[in-house]
Every structure is written in structure tokens, then in C-alpha cells.
Design an enzyme around this catalytic site. Structure first.
Site, mmCIF file in Angstrom:
data_model
loop_
_atom_site.group_PDB
_atom_site.id
_atom_site.type_symbol
_atom_site.label_atom_id
_atom_site.label_comp_id
_atom_site.label_asym_id
_atom_site.label_seq_id
_atom_site.Cartn_x
_atom_site.Cartn_y
_atom_site.Cartn_z
ATOM 1 N N LYS A 267 -1.482 -2.905 8.629
ATOM 2 C CA LYS A 267 -3.396 -2.127 9.004
ATOM 3 C C LYS A 267 -2.921 -2.536 10.336
ATOM 4 O O LYS A 267 -2.560 -3.931 10.193
ATOM 5 C CB LYS A 267 -4.453 -2.359 8.288
ATOM 6 N N HIS B 9 -3.375 -8.675 3.426
ATOM 7 C CA HIS B 9 -5.122 -9.401 3.615
ATOM 8 C C HIS B 9 -5.354 -10.329 5.127
ATOM 9 O O HIS B 9 -4.477 -11.132 5.015
ATOM 10 C CB HIS B 9 -5.429 -10.110 2.306
ATOM 11 N N HIS C 156 -3.013 2.294 -6.093
ATOM 12 C CA HIS C 156 -3.184 0.363 -5.187
ATOM 13 C C HIS C 156 -3.933 0.493 -6.716
ATOM 14 O O HIS C 156 -3.262 -0.988 -7.035
ATOM 15 C CB HIS C 156 -4.676 1.355 -5.153
ATOM 16 N N TYR D 136 -8.872 -11.122 -6.810
ATOM 17 C CA TYR D 136 -7.727 -11.417 -7.905
ATOM 18 C C TYR D 136 -7.543 -12.564 -8.862
ATOM 19 O O TYR D 136 -6.831 -12.475 -10.288
ATOM 20 C CB TYR D 136 -6.422 -10.771 -7.330
ATOM 21 N N ARG E 298 -0.583 -2.498 -7.444
ATOM 22 C CA ARG E 298 -0.982 -2.909 -6.063
ATOM 23 C C ARG E 298 -1.639 -3.946 -6.773
ATOM 24 O O ARG E 298 -1.335 -5.758 -6.211
ATOM 25 C CB ARG E 298 -1.933 -2.184 -4.433
ATOM 26 N N ARG F 199 1.002 -1.361 -0.007
ATOM 27 C CA ARG F 199 -0.115 -0.399 -0.506
ATOM 28 C C ARG F 199 1.037 1.483 -0.367
ATOM 29 O O ARG F 199 1.591 1.000 0.412
ATOM 30 C CB ARG F 199 -1.136 0.519 1.302
#
Length: 312
Positions: A185, A280, A254, A289, A257, A161
Site C-alpha cells: 500500500k 502493517h 484474505h 492476531y 493472509r 495481500r
């Protein structure tokens, strides 16, 4: 009107869950929106199931909010009332008996096609050595362009990110340039790898110069003023690069990414490895994806047109 302790709730999310600035700002905004609704409709505690349903209709019909926005506002509100109920049993959550399903449109990510990626990577031919000392009077736009290409290469191979990348410090890169310690995150740490030997050496040399220029605790990437490169600044650089190369739609961090994930899956990398690389928490987030990759498979099969080959 129900008393909404916005500040205490946001501070608790920050302290207990180490959430990022943008998430905390969204929480505060969501609660302010509900506070305005409460004042306009003169709601009082304890709130009821009907109050929640009325708020949902208000978001959908009166404000015309997008489904994703509606879902986020309701999730924030549900979290807030659960937090409040834990601290005051006399104020139970009005969400206890509510089940609201917000149908979100399925949107596939838009990775950058391979030809465009090649054109972007070739753009460094017009740039000077990225190892010019950043943030000094010797820094020139061409050198910054080269640093931009270095960042793009890292985005492509690591799937970081942009916030993760701009928050990197010099010490986060291993001495050989092959590993990067990333804080994702929720302050979750993970290691991403730089598999390309040439890129490893380029990153290694860049880090060596950055460590000579300042402390290993200083930001890895700087702007023209010698301060930490901000995500917004990098997005402006990508827009300028898109314009120069006539790329539409314009490049975004993004999208790189998305490209990293899609390319890895198309090259046969196991989806769980891609999940670990991207950081994730849920495999379902990564599975999108696979659907993107299936689109690429369909295009490849259409180009091959086996029946046409057999006819010739």
C-alpha cells in the site's frame, strides 16, 4: 451548495500518496454521497460544525450505514476539507471543532484452521505440473489448478495481500526463489521471504519457465488467456476449490493472509516480525492476531484438561 472538487482531490491523493485504485474509487464515492446530501439540504459555504453533525446523523439514521462505512465517509470528508483549506484560507474545514466517535464492532479475523489448510494443500495431488507454460494453448485446467495451489502456498507463507501477489512480475522473485520484492500500500516496498526449500525450488522453476515464455518484466501469474491474473479471477478459483472440497465458509485470499499471521504467532514468531512481513504500518493492526492466537491457546488448554489428567 458547496463546490466539491472531487477530481482534483482524488488526483492529488493518487499523485502525492500513491494510493491504490480501490482506495481512490472509495474516496470519489464518499464525496459523491456528501454532494447528494448537500444538494438535498441546500448547504452553502462556509460549512459549519452543525452541517457535519447533521451529515453524521443522516448516514447513521436515514441511510442506516454500517459503522465502518460511516467512519470511512467521515474520514474521507475530513481529509478533503483539510486539503481544500490548505488551498483556500477563506474556506476553513468544518471539522476543526468537531469530534465524532464511531463505535466499531470488534471483529476478529477468521483464519483457516490447520486441518482445512492440510486438505487444501493435498489438493495438488489431483493437479498436474504447475510448470506447464501458462497462457498458451498447452495450458489445461489441471495445470491452472496446480498454479492455484502454488499461489495458495505463497499466500500461506508470505501473508501477501492478493493485490500484491497478482501485481508481481517475474523479476520480483530472486533467482533462488527465496525472496520476493513486494510493492504494498502507498507504493511501499518490502521483501518477503519464502522459507520452505521445496517451495523455493518450485517457485524458482516456475519463474525460469515464465522468463523463457516472456520478459522478466511481465506478470508472474497469468490467466487462461495469457494476461495478468486478476484478483477477481483468483477468488473464483478459490470458490470452485472450496466447493470441490466442501469447505465452508469458502476460501478467500484474505483468510489465507489471516492464517499466515496467526500460524506464525502461534509458532512463536515475534509480533514485530509478523508486522514487517504483512506490511502493517501500525503494530495495533497486527496485534489482533495475538487475540486470535489466544483463542487457539484456550482451545488447546481445554483439550489438555490438566485436572482430568491428574485424576487419572
Amino acid at each position: 451548495m458547496p463546490y466539491l472538487d472531487h477530481t482534483a482531490f482524488v488526483n492529488s491523493r493518487r499523485d502525492e500518496r500513491s494510493l491504490g485504485h480501490h482506495t481512490l474509487r472509495a474516496y470519489a464515492q464518499d464525496l459523491r454521497t456528501f454532494a447528494r446530501f448537500s444538494r438535498a439540504h441546500q448547504l452553502t459555504d462556509p460549512l459549519s460544525r452543525d452541517d457535519v453533525l447533521a451529515y453524521h446523523r443522516h448516514l447513521r439514521d436515514e441511510l442506516g450505514a454500517k459503522p465502518a462505512t460511516i467512519e470511512r465517509r467521515l474520514v474521507t470528508l475530513k481529509s478533503y476539507f483539510a486539503w481544500r483549506a490548505e488551498r483556500n484560507n477563506a474556506l476553513p474545514s468544518p471539522f476543526a471543532d468537531v469530534r465524532i466517535t464511531v463505535k466499531l464492532p470488534r471483529r476478529l479475523p477468521r483464519p483457516i484452521d490447520r486441518d482445512t489448510l492440510r486438505a487444501v494443500l493435498q489438493a495438488h495431488d489431483c493437479a498436474t505440473d504447475p510448470l506447464s507454460t501458462p497462457g498458451t494453448n498447452h495450458t489445461v485446467p489441471d495445470a491452472q489448478n496446480a498454479v492455484t495451489i502454488l499461489i495458495i502456498k505463497l499466500l500461506i507463507v508470505t501473508g501477501l495481500r492478493i493485490s500484491e501477489l497478482t501485481n508481481l512480475k517475474v523479476r520480483d522473485v530472486s533467482p533462488d526463489g527465496g525472496e520476493i520484492l513486494v510493492q504494498g500500500k502507498g507504493s511501499k516496498e518490502r521483501i518477503v521471504f519464502v522459507p520452505n526449500r521445496e517451495l523455493q525450488e518450485e517457485l524458482q522453476r516456475f519463474c525460469q519457465i515464465r522468463s523463457k515464455d516472456g520478459s522478466i518484466a511481465s506478470p508472474l501469474f497469468l490467466n487462461m488467456a495469457g494476461r495478468r491474473l486478476r484478483a477477481a479471477t483468483f477468488r473464483k478459483r478459490l470458490r470452485a476449490l472450496s466447493k470441490r472440497l466442501s469447505i465452508e465458509p469458502h476460501l478467500t485470499p484474505h483468510r489465507f493472509r489471516h492464517s499466515a499471521a496467526t500460524l506464525l504467532i502461534e509458532e512463536g514468531i515475534d509480533i514485530r516480525m509478523v508486522q514487517a512481513l504483512l506490511g502493517h504500518a501500525n503494530l495495533k493492526t497486527t496485534e489482533i492476531y495475538v487475540r486470535v492466537s489466544n483463542h487457539a491457546l484456550r482451545r488447546a488448554l481445554e483439550r489438555a484438561d490438566i485436572l482430568e489428567v491428574l485424576r487419572n
